[in-house]
Design an enzyme around this catalytic site. Structure first.
Site, short mmCIF file in Angstrom:
data_model
loop_
_atom_site.label_atom_id
_atom_site.label_comp_id
_atom_site.label_asym_id
_atom_site.label_seq_id
_atom_site.Cartn_x
_atom_site.Cartn_y
_atom_site.Cartn_z
N ASP A 23 -2.58 76.76 24.90
CA ASP A 23 -2.25 75.25 24.91
C ASP A 23 -1.89 74.88 26.47
OD1 ASP A 23 -2.81 74.92 22.19
OD2 ASP A 23 -0.77 75.74 21.95
N LYS A 43 -6.15 74.75 29.69
CA LYS A 43 -7.21 75.47 30.16
C LYS A 43 -8.41 74.60 30.23
CE LYS A 43 -6.59 79.06 27.18
NZ LYS A 43 -5.47 78.57 26.86
N ASN A 61 -10.50 79.10 16.59
CA ASN A 61 -9.16 78.80 16.32
C ASN A 61 -8.23 78.45 17.77
OD1 ASN A 61 -9.47 81.05 17.72
ND2 ASN A 61 -7.41 82.14 16.87
N HIS A 97 -9.87 73.31 23.10
CA HIS A 97 -9.81 72.83 24.38
C HIS A 97 -9.93 71.57 24.59
CE1 HIS A 97 -9.50 76.48 26.18
NE2 HIS A 97 -10.80 76.88 26.16
N ARG A 128 -16.22 98.68 11.52
CA ARG A 128 -17.55 98.77 11.62
C ARG A 128 -18.36 98.52 10.42
NH1 ARG A 128 -16.62 105.06 13.12
NH2 ARG A 128 -14.99 104.69 11.57
N GLN A 163 -6.49 81.07 23.82
CA GLN A 163 -5.36 81.49 23.62
C GLN A 163 -4.54 81.43 24.83
OE1 GLN A 163 -7.29 83.35 21.31
NE2 GLN A 163 -7.51 81.97 19.74
N THR A 200 -4.86 70.83 19.41
CA THR A 200 -6.44 70.44 19.53
C THR A 200 -7.00 70.90 18.00
OG1 THR A 200 -6.34 70.51 21.74
CG2 THR A 200 -8.50 70.45 20.60
#
Length: 431
Positions: free
Chosen positions: A13, A16, A38, A41, A144, A224, A299
């Site tokens: 937050d 960016k 998750n 922006h 996997r 993040q 956001t």
């Protein structure tokens, strides 16, 4: 040409979106290298607000190629929704403007169900996840048993991948009191979404290698923040991927030599969403004021962010672990009007002084901040685009931050508008 990695240097937050958008105008390719939907922006361009959570910020810029790398976990249904929403705002999204790595793992509905069921367990301390299945999807990748983008193109392979995943998930679901997965419904849903995802699938590593040979500028975009890194964050209250700059290489398929400049995004104060230690957190009128002035709500989730003074100890750590070349200091204008400001310069723990945050969770929780007090300023910094526009005390505050984190300021942001930015060092300049 220089290639730039952008990472959050706090708990996310940090702003960016605006900085990546500001830089993306000069980049040829914008590559997202970790995280999932998750991450949020918010971009404000010519008065229009765009809210992104999965697509790279460069997607709103025409003439650019945005790529989603293999380090991301992709919810294909959310991707389709986000694409349609942006198209409704006039953004053109085609296979010529968006590429998704063929080896990107998918987030399935069962991942979100598992995520939320775990978080709801009253007997277990909450991590504070968004409940969107990010962690379980990364678990399947390491185990996997992921369904990957390329698997959507072949029904036989897809069925094998789903069956392998369900052996694991149905056992977990029994323990959590959930019904077994409806395999046929899941297969039907995956076949239905395949046609919306596969047109964008491609060899991202190859595209980026060709771009480097052609001397194109690549902007690597993280999600993040470094303090949520699975290895170097405040574990276990972290995300499920590596959020530091080194992941840009592994998460897109380029070598570390492709990275020329690491830009750490740093808010002029500190915020955190969810659970976990926060030594400089404020539970008083100053914390409330920071939250209100900074509009500190997530956001993606809308959750209120916890607020506190600038923590130079933590940012110095993240600048070291990400190899930050310079920082972009954001939201300086939120501090306008404070009579005095404080900066956390160390911690006290059991009678000892610490110049870093201990790794043990119980010790992190017991750290108390040591503050240095600086004079505030009454003048407005909002919209400043030159150093000469800043009050003297604001400049002193920025310079003191540089000294304490041992890293220079490359950009300074004074409002959500992309042009309200003071450029000190050009990250894209050849070196």
């Amino acid at each position: 040409m220089a290639n730039v990695v952008v990472v959050g240097a706090q708990w996310g937050d940090e702003g960016k979106g605006k900085i990546v958008d500001w830089l993306s105008e000069r980049a040829d390719l914008i590559a997202r290298f970790q995280g999932g939907h998750n991450a949020g922006h918010t971009l404000v361009i010519d008065g229009t607000t765009y809210k992104l959570s999965l697509l790279p910020s460069g997607i709103v810029r025409s003439g650019k190629l945005s790529v989603i790398g293999n380090g991301v976990v992709l919810d294909p249904w959310h991707l389709a929704e986000e694409i349609e929403k942006l198209r409704g705002q006039g953004v053109t999204i085609t296979p010529e403007t968006l590429m998704i790595a063929e080896n990107t793992p998918l987030i399935l509905p069962i991942h979100g169900e598992l995520d939320r069921a775990r978080e709801a367990q009253a007997s277990v301390a909450k991590i504070g996840t968004t409940g969107r299945g990010i962690g379980p999807a990364y678990e399947d990748k390491v185990g996997r048993r992921s369904v990957r983008v390329a698997d959507l193109a072949d029904t036989a392979t897809l069925e094998l991948r789903v069956d392998r995943a369900l052996v694991h998930h149905d056992a977990l679901r029994r323990g959590l009191g959930l019904d077994p997965v409806d395999r046929e419904r899941l297969m039907t849903d995956l076949r239905g979404i395949a046609e919306k995802v596969l047109p964008y699938a491609g060899p991202v590593w190859k595209t980026l290698a060709e771009a480097r040979r052609d001397n194109k500028r690549i902007l690597f975009e993280g999600a993040q923040g470094a303090l949520l890194d699975i290895d170097f964050g405040t574990y276990p209250f972290v995300t499920s991927s590596n959020t530091i700059a080194g992941q840009a290489a592994a998460g897109t398929g380029v070598g570390p030599g492709a990275i020329d400049f690491v830009l750490g995004i740093v808010k002029a104060y500190t915020t955190r969403v969810g659970e976990g230690p926060f030594p400089a957190e404020l539970d008083d009128a100053d914390g409330q004021r920071l939250g209100e002035r900074g509009r500190e709500f997530g956001t993606v989730t809308g959750r209120k962010r916890r607020c506190g003074w600038f923590d130079a100890v933590l940012v110095r750590q993240t600048c070291a672990t990400s190899g930050v070349t310079g920082i972009a200091l954001t939201k300086l204008d939120v501090l306008d009007g404070f009579d005095e400001l404080k900066i956390c310069v160390g911690y006290e723990l059991d009678g000892e002084h610490y110049d870093h945050l201990p790794i043990a969770a119980d010790r992190q929780a017991r750290c108390t901040p040591v503050y240095e007090t600086l004079p505030g300023w009454s003048e407005s910094t909002e919209g400043a685009r030159r150093w000469a526009d800043l009050p003297a005390n604001a400049i002193k505050y920025v310079r003191r931050i540089e000294e304490l984190i041992e890293c220079p300021v490359a950009l300074l942001s004074t409002s959500p508008e992309r042009e309200d930015t003071i450029l000190v060092t050009d990250p894209f300049a050849d070196r």
